[in-house]
Design a protein around this motif. Sequence first.
Motif, mmCIF file in Angstrom:
data_model
loop_
_atom_site.group_PDB
_atom_site.id
_atom_site.type_symbol
_atom_site.label_atom_id
_atom_site.label_comp_id
_atom_site.label_asym_id
_atom_site.label_seq_id
_atom_site.Cartn_x
_atom_site.Cartn_y
_atom_site.Cartn_z
ATOM 1 N N ASP A 51 32.692 47.789 45.514
ATOM 2 C CA ASP A 51 32.141 47.327 44.233
ATOM 3 C C ASP A 51 32.592 48.229 43.088
ATOM 4 O O ASP A 51 33.123 47.752 42.099
ATOM 5 C CB ASP A 51 30.614 47.221 44.256
ATOM 6 N N ARG A 52 32.401 49.531 43.219
ATOM 7 C CA ARG A 52 32.978 50.483 42.270
ATOM 8 C C ARG A 52 33.071 51.838 42.973
ATOM 9 O O ARG A 52 32.257 52.148 43.852
ATOM 10 C CB ARG A 52 32.144 50.599 40.992
ATOM 11 N N GLU A 103 34.578 47.276 36.234
ATOM 12 C CA GLU A 103 33.846 46.021 36.414
ATOM 13 C C GLU A 103 34.488 44.859 35.654
ATOM 14 O O GLU A 103 33.916 43.772 35.572
ATOM 15 C CB GLU A 103 32.400 46.207 35.959
ATOM 16 N N ARG A 132 38.883 44.528 41.392
ATOM 17 C CA ARG A 132 37.585 45.114 41.748
ATOM 18 C C ARG A 132 37.659 45.974 43.012
ATOM 19 O O ARG A 132 38.395 45.682 43.947
ATOM 20 C CB ARG A 132 36.577 43.989 41.972
#
Length: 439
Positions: free
Chosen positions: A211-212, A165, A207
């Motif tokens: 998102d992850r 993040e 990133r």
Amino acid sequence: MTNKWGSRRSERGPGLVLGLLLGGTGQAKKPGTNGPTDNLLDIDVYIEQAQQAERGKIHTIFLADALTTSETAPKPGLEPVTMLSALAARTSRIGLIGSISTSFTEPYNLARQVLSLDHISRGRAGWNLVTSSAGEKNFGKPLPAHDDRYAIAEEFAGVVQALWESWEADAVTYDHRGRQSVDAGKVHRIDWISDHFKVQGPLNVSRSPQDRPILAQAGTSTEGRRLGARIADVIFTTGLTETEPSIEIYRDFKERASSFGRSPDSVKILPGVAPVIGSTDEEAHRFWRKIIEEIDFEEGRKSLAGQFGGIDFEGIGLDAPIPIADLPQTADVQGRRSRFGVFRDLIESGKVRTVRDLIIYHSSGAGHWFPIGSVENIADQLQDRYERGATDGFNFLAFTLKYELGLSALTEHLIPELQKRGIFHRDYQHETLRQNLGL
């Protein structure tokens, strides 16, 4: 009816989540008995399995990993992230989750590798967090005790997530000519300091497209349950032979997730299952007899020591009763505690009585549930567990899918039956793994 972590869920629910463990078709086969994945260094074998799973609309493939090999019976294998990167180039929608140890790598390296895989696959990557039960002699660093490993793993995962993040989603932009621009104000140091880690960051990979990456965790010991419920998106559990204990595990994970302030729906519980599938029940049982006939029981005996606290089974007859009094208590095991507990429970319940029984269970499904029957019979059993609130889906282990149709028994027969019943999707709805998992 509404599912409340154990009650029968509506048949119009979100549908099963299905995974597939890629790799070998057995753990103790006789010499000369060949299966479709005997060569564990042949990338074409893995590519074909992954593509076949993708044609079957399976959500994700999953790679286990062994950091070490036996000196007396060594076996070769491929490193997970390297292999999954190759599979990413030959697939387009299926998820790619690999096991990486928190005991024998560093958070920055792991975060970089998995996030790179995520970009290569355009948002389909995941990390299965494992703490390892061996490897200290190979990596030249001590292996902490079981509970300490999980405490370290929780810090480790926190570092990795912070690194993932460290770039905001819009930190990188491109103009109409494709020229890249990076906004340094949207790339952040993490300055992580804890008992075991000191990491500055930021990561040198931007990133994630989803998102992850997906964070998975395998383990149902007390410490494993706590860690998984707190941080994981997906929990891989041992698929138990009986339904009621599976419901208890499912309910416990969901309640723990809720206690951490998470929505119970934000974590998917996927127990392992190694089905023996035939066109009829009779044919499936014939396949099962073949599986047993191909087990090398002497090789299987050697492989038991690592699961049973170093107990030596060499001097015990195959049909002699297992000396339960000589086995350690589950809480005292420092290695694979939750898996040991599964086998110990099977012995204490009387379902496994002899060394031969134990080798059959260990070789056929590594302790996981292995239902035997026709396509319709297996579908009935999977649907029953899903609707009774024992699972959000299943992680298929291909140990028993090696006769006649092989993996096609799953992708071309069982999955269409589940689709016909309306409990499994007919196609991928999204580009990323996170979206396809409903997370």
